[in-house]
Design a protein around this motif. Sequence first.
Motif, PDB file in Angstrom:
ATOM      1  N   ILE A 109       5.005   4.028   3.934  1.00  0.00           N
ATOM      2  CA  ILE A 109       3.550   4.033   3.859  1.00  0.00           C
ATOM      3  C   ILE A 109       3.037   5.198   4.697  1.00  0.00           C
ATOM      4  N   GLU A 110       2.394   6.154   4.051  1.00  0.00           N
ATOM      5  CA  GLU A 110       1.823   7.293   4.771  1.00  0.00           C
ATOM      6  C   GLU A 110       0.639   6.828   5.603  1.00  0.00           C
ATOM      7  N   ILE A 111       0.464   7.420   6.772  1.00  0.00           N
ATOM      8  CA  ILE A 111      -0.695   7.138   7.612  1.00  0.00           C
ATOM      9  C   ILE A 111      -1.358   8.477   7.883  1.00  0.00           C
ATOM     10  N   VAL A 112      -2.505   8.704   7.263  1.00  0.00           N
ATOM     11  CA  VAL A 112      -3.176  10.002   7.319  1.00  0.00           C
ATOM     12  C   VAL A 112      -4.675   9.830   7.550  1.00  0.00           C
ATOM     13  N   SER A 113      -5.285  10.886   8.044  1.00  0.00           N
ATOM     14  CA  SER A 113      -6.733  10.884   8.226  1.00  0.00           C
ATOM     15  C   SER A 113      -7.403  11.036   6.858  1.00  0.00           C
ATOM     16  N   PRO A 114      -8.620  10.532   6.704  1.00  0.00           N
ATOM     17  CA  PRO A 114      -9.332  10.707   5.438  1.00  0.00           C
ATOM     18  C   PRO A 114      -9.481  12.189   5.064  1.00  0.00           C
ATOM     19  N   ALA A 115      -9.749  13.039   6.036  1.00  0.00           N
ATOM     20  CA  ALA A 115      -9.916  14.466   5.759  1.00  0.00           C
ATOM     21  C   ALA A 115      -8.631  15.078   5.216  1.00  0.00           C
ATOM     22  N   ALA A 124       0.840  -1.204   0.000  1.00  0.00           N
ATOM     23  CA  ALA A 124       0.000   0.000   0.000  1.00  0.00           C
ATOM     24  C   ALA A 124       0.871   1.249   0.000  1.00  0.00           C
ATOM     25  N   GLN A 125       0.316   2.314  -0.509  1.00  0.00           N
ATOM     26  CA  GLN A 125       0.997   3.604  -0.479  1.00  0.00           C
ATOM     27  C   GLN A 125       0.579   4.412   0.742  1.00  0.00           C
ATOM     28  N   ALA A 126      -0.631   4.142   1.241  1.00  0.00           N
ATOM     29  CA  ALA A 126      -1.144   4.911   2.376  1.00  0.00           C
ATOM     30  C   ALA A 126      -2.170   4.103   3.155  1.00  0.00           C
ATOM     31  N   ILE A 127      -2.318   4.461   4.413  1.00  0.00           N
ATOM     32  CA  ILE A 127      -3.389   3.963   5.265  1.00  0.00           C
ATOM     33  C   ILE A 127      -4.220   5.182   5.641  1.00  0.00           C
ATOM     34  N   LEU A 128      -5.505   5.148   5.336  1.00  0.00           N
ATOM     35  CA  LEU A 128      -6.413   6.225   5.728  1.00  0.00           C
ATOM     36  C   LEU A 128      -7.156   5.767   6.964  1.00  0.00           C
ATOM     37  N   PHE A 136      -6.218  13.531   3.710  1.00  0.00           N
ATOM     38  CA  PHE A 136      -5.970  12.955   2.400  1.00  0.00           C
ATOM     39  C   PHE A 136      -6.809  13.670   1.326  1.00  0.00           C
ATOM     40  N   LEU A 137      -8.076  13.878   1.614  1.00  0.00           N
ATOM     41  CA  LEU A 137      -8.963  14.543   0.646  1.00  0.00           C
ATOM     42  C   LEU A 137      -8.566  15.988   0.425  1.00  0.00           C
ATOM     43  N   MET A 138      -8.139  16.684   1.454  1.00  0.00           N
ATOM     44  CA  MET A 138      -7.711  18.076   1.302  1.00  0.00           C
ATOM     45  C   MET A 138      -6.467  18.164   0.412  1.00  0.00           C
ATOM     46  N   ARG A 139      -5.587  17.213   0.559  1.00  0.00           N
ATOM     47  CA  ARG A 139      -4.366  17.198  -0.220  1.00  0.00           C
ATOM     48  C   ARG A 139      -4.644  16.869  -1.690  1.00  0.00           C
ATOM     49  N   GLU A 140      -5.635  16.036  -1.946  1.00  0.00           N
ATOM     50  CA  GLU A 140      -5.966  15.608  -3.300  1.00  0.00           C
ATOM     51  C   GLU A 140      -6.824  16.622  -4.041  1.00  0.00           C
ATOM     52  N   ALA A 141      -7.384  17.604  -3.336  1.00  0.00           N
ATOM     53  CA  ALA A 141      -8.270  18.580  -3.964  1.00  0.00           C
ATOM     54  C   ALA A 141      -7.523  19.596  -4.785  1.00  0.00           C
TER      55      ALA A 141
END
Length: 69
Positions: free
Chosen positions: A56-62, A37-41, A64-69
């Motif tokens: 492997i990055e470990i980030v909150s869903p929020a 995996a590349q990340a764990i949300l 992750f979504l802010m970064r992808e926007a």
Amino acid sequence: MRLLGGIARVVPITRRVNVCRDPKDNKFIDVALNGQAQAILTGDRDLLALGAFQGIEIVSPADFLMREA
């Protein structure tokens, strides 16, 4: 399992780690490592405290979504 066949896969665990301060959460690291995996949300504070593990990055869903926007 048939219904998830296109979006999920079984990941054989051939390597286990013991790195999380809550031992019950190590299974998520195990799956991520063995599944490449590349990340764990997650919203789990014990996992988030690691920040990352072996690339492997470990980030909150929020976050992750802010970064992808």
